[in-house]
Design an enzyme around this catalytic site. Structure first.
Site, PDB file in Angstrom:
ATOM      1  N   ASP B 253     -16.240  28.051  58.537  1.00  0.00           N
ATOM      2  CA  ASP B 253     -17.241  28.394  59.558  1.00  0.00           C
ATOM      3  C   ASP B 253     -17.421  27.168  60.447  1.00  0.00           C
ATOM      4  OD1 ASP B 253     -19.636  28.745  61.036  1.00  0.00           O
ATOM      5  OD2 ASP B 253     -20.599  29.883  59.450  1.00  0.00           O
ATOM      6  N   CYS B 255     -19.804  25.961  62.135  1.00  0.00           N
ATOM      7  CA  CYS B 255     -21.018  25.135  62.065  1.00  0.00           C
ATOM      8  C   CYS B 255     -20.881  24.038  61.011  1.00  0.00           C
ATOM      9  CB  CYS B 255     -22.260  25.970  61.796  1.00  0.00           C
ATOM     10  SG  CYS B 255     -22.365  26.690  60.146  1.00  0.00           S
ATOM     11  N   ASP B 378     -22.850  31.946  69.681  1.00  0.00           N
ATOM     12  CA  ASP B 378     -24.303  31.851  69.707  1.00  0.00           C
ATOM     13  C   ASP B 378     -24.690  30.387  69.882  1.00  0.00           C
ATOM     14  OD1 ASP B 378     -24.064  32.540  66.217  1.00  0.00           O
ATOM     15  OD2 ASP B 378     -24.544  30.569  67.069  1.00  0.00           O
ATOM     16  N   HIS B 381     -24.162  27.973  66.727  1.00  0.00           N
ATOM     17  CA  HIS B 381     -22.789  27.514  66.517  1.00  0.00           C
ATOM     18  C   HIS B 381     -22.305  26.614  67.642  1.00  0.00           C
ATOM     19  CE1 HIS B 381     -22.685  30.668  63.382  1.00  0.00           C
ATOM     20  NE2 HIS B 381     -21.841  29.821  62.805  1.00  0.00           N
TER      21      HIS B 381
END
Lengths: 193, 441
Positions: B253, B255, B378, B381
């Protein structure tokens, strides 16, 4: 299911019950930043909530209002917190509350988790089987759900049941040997007992 | 070869992501060099447009984030600052005004608001922070056990500890009352895997590991953690995709580029203030002086675009001068490291591979960044992918403030982002300004 709690989503401004309340709009100042274009139902519900919250009205209708607000925005911790105060003030049936929470168990929010723990704690050992089964259900859909596992550990710590946890971990690992949450639970067993 | 059906859920999910990611990489490698250069470009203008739009209006689907609007503020403002852009003064004023109206005291949103105001910088923003009131709030959120709860009647966890300590430290209101027993709580959250969990007993997790490690550094108790265990855990969280996973056997991911990547920035600082030289890698060449210790292999990775091997080569891991003390101030106060000059270290993670993941898989060409291909962009992120990218670009530097060598920056050098302070995740210049402001007053 208690039909009194289900108001069907009708606009509050049209309900006789709320006639005496002046809704309080959100005060963002004259030039709001990150403004959110609220849906009308959400905006209205929160306006009424703000009024009730400010007046600190801990009544049955306040309880219903918090449920409505939670459905629209489970992330608002103030609503959860106030709901708890209302439940306490009304000396409400917490078994019913637990049922309500189980019905909205898809809400992943941390607020929900915290509220739930408070209810379970109050109910005590009788809530254990119910809770553990519910968490099992959640994990059967998402076997690594972080909050579900934390909550499971909390229930086991608060209400016991670690003896059976080994079997449960084993079952999960047979389904998916790579499930690190199950491995972690396996290890945590020793830390807790 | 096993049939797809006999794979576990973990394996299936992982394979699907790998397929998507490797498709992207394969396509990329088959492009002519000029197209490759374009694909590696950080789409600055589009990102800024996406971000600025976010500050001025959000659609109804964002309703559920209502209680977290200061967060959106921070994610957007920090991202804009990383891109070395500015917010127009009117919007800035509105933001300051808005943040001061955040009525509900909650630690996470307090952290977001304070970081936002520090990022905006300037007299008006910084003086709008009421430190006395904030200190009282932090004391109220402190639990007898040592941890902090997120809000009145809320949960205690490592994240709450971090947000409280980070804010207190940044505003220069950290004291013994706030610090006591926090270390013990965080220690109890380090798991058998080496990472740190949100609560005692839970699974080791990148976000909480970052929060736990940063907090321990801020309260000067980092030595009680099992740092080698922690390092061991985090290095294995970088996957074949180049990005990081948050937990063992979970999916990559974007992030975590910051949550996990930032851990390396913190560890690097720790290792540099301790009087321990890292083990030289490669041929161990280098005088150990403060000369620009660049890799002697001058490999192609930085100059010709990627051709498979993303490792920078490792013959330049010397550290310059010893630091004179190992006081915690050296780790927090970045100016102590200033004398390092251009000394370089070898990062413990594959920085170029992570940059490749961020630029090719997380970046949306029309603005914004995301978790992984197939997910939507978004602001969260965008913030943490860019923060991670900044960390990567400076991961060879002893002194985070110096300009990195071009080979450390994947893509054109114009991809270079502003440096951050890894303990707080605010842009370094803004940290300095806030430090001055809150030390004087």
């Amino acid at each position: 299911m208690d039909s009194r709690e289900d108001d069907g989503g009708e606009p509050l401004s049209r309900m006789a019950e709320w006639r005496d309340v002046t809704p309080l709009p959100q005060d963002d100042g004259p030039n709001p930043v990150v403004p959110i274009a609220y849906k009308e139902e959400f905006r209205e519900t929160m306006d009424y909530f703000r009024a009730i919250y400010k007046a600190d009205e801990r009544s049955p209708r306040a309880l219903r209002l918090t449920r409505r607000a939670i459905h629209l925005n489970p992330g608002n911790y103030t609503v959860w917190h106030f709901r708890r105060l209302v439940l306490e003030a009304l000396n409400a049936d917490l078994d019913e509350e637990l049922d309500f929470l189980q019905r909205i168990a898809n809400s992943n929010s941390k607020n929900y988790q915290h509220h739930r723990r408070w209810v379970v704690e109050r109910l005590g050992a009788n809530a254990r089987a119910k809770e553990l089964n519910l968490i099992k259900k959640i994990l059967s859909i998402d076997a690594k759900n972080y909050h579900a596992w934390s909550h499971r550990q909390w229930v086991l710590q608060a209400l016991g049941g670690w003896e059976d946890e080994l079997d449960y971990c084993q079952q999960l690992l047979e389904e998916d040997i790579f499930n690190n949450s199950a491995w972690n639970q396996f290890s945590a067993r020793h830390d807790f007992t | 070869m096993e049939s797809f059906r006999s794979l576990t859920v973990t394996q299936r999910d992982q394979i699907l992501v790998e397929q998507q990611v490797f498709d992207i990489f394969k396509t990329f490698y088959n492009l002519p060099p000029s197209s490759q250069s374009f694909m590696l470009e950080l789409q600055r203008e589009n990102h800024v447009e996406y971000l600025t739009k976010g500050l001025t209006g959000l659609g109804p689907s964002f309703c559920v984030l209502d209680a977290n609007r200061p967060w959106i503020c921070y994610w957007i403002l920090h991202s804009i600052a990383l891109l070395d852009e500015f917010v127009d003064p009117e919007l800035e004023d509105n933001t300051i005004d808005f943040l001061s109206r955040c009525q509900m005291p909650h630690l996470a949103t307090t952290y977001a608001a304070v970081n936002s105001l520090v990022t905006l910088g300037g007299e008006k923003a910084l003086s709008s922070i009421n430190r006395e009131k904030l200190y009282m709030f932090l004391r109220q959120m402190k639990d007898a056990s040592g941890g902090f709860r997120m809000h009145d009647g809320g949960e205690i966890d490592v994240r709450a500890c971090y947000t409280a300590i980070s804010v207190a430290s940044l505003l220069n209101i950290l004291d013994d009352e706030l610090v006591q027993n926090v270390g013990n709580y965080i220690l109890s959250c380090q798991t058998y895997e080496g990472g740190i969990s949100g609560e005692p007993g839970s699974e080791a997790h990148g976000g909480y590991t970052f929060c736990g490690l940063a907090t321990m550094i801020l309260i000067n108790e980092v030595d009680s953690l099992d740092l080698s265990g922690l390092t061991d855990w985090v290095v294995f969280r970088q996957g074949v995709e180049g990005g990081f996973q948050g937990r063992t056997n979970k999916l990559v991911d974007g992030c975590y580029s910051f949550w996990q990547g930032g851990i390396f920035a913190l560890l690097k600082r720790l290792n540099s203030t301790k009087e321990v030289k890292p083990i030289p890698l490669g041929d161990g060449e280098g005088s150990g002086e403060e000369s620009p210790q660049t890799t002697t292999s001058s490999d192609a990775a930085g100059e010709e675009g990627l051709n498979g091997d993303l490792s920078l080569g490792g013959s330049h891991s010397e550290i310059g001068d010893q630091h004179n003390t190992s006081s915690q101030d050296n780790v927090i106060d970045i100016d102590h490291n200033h004398s390092k000059g251009h000394a370089n270290v070898e990062p413990l993670f594959n920085s170029l591979a992570l940059q490749q993941y961020i630029l090719l898989c997380s970046q949306e060409l029309n603005g914004g960044l995301r978790d992984k291909p197939g997910k939507s962009r978004d602001h969260y992120h965008t913030c943490y992918c860019l923060s991670g990218l900044s960390v990567c670009q400076r991961s060879w530097l002893e002194d985070e403030d110096s300009p990195p060598l071009p080979r450390a920056v994947l893509g054109p050098y114009s991809n270079l982002l502003e440096p951050i302070h890894p303990l707080y995740n605010v842009v370094l210049d803004r940290y300095r300004e806030a430090y001055e402001f809150f030390t004087k007053s």
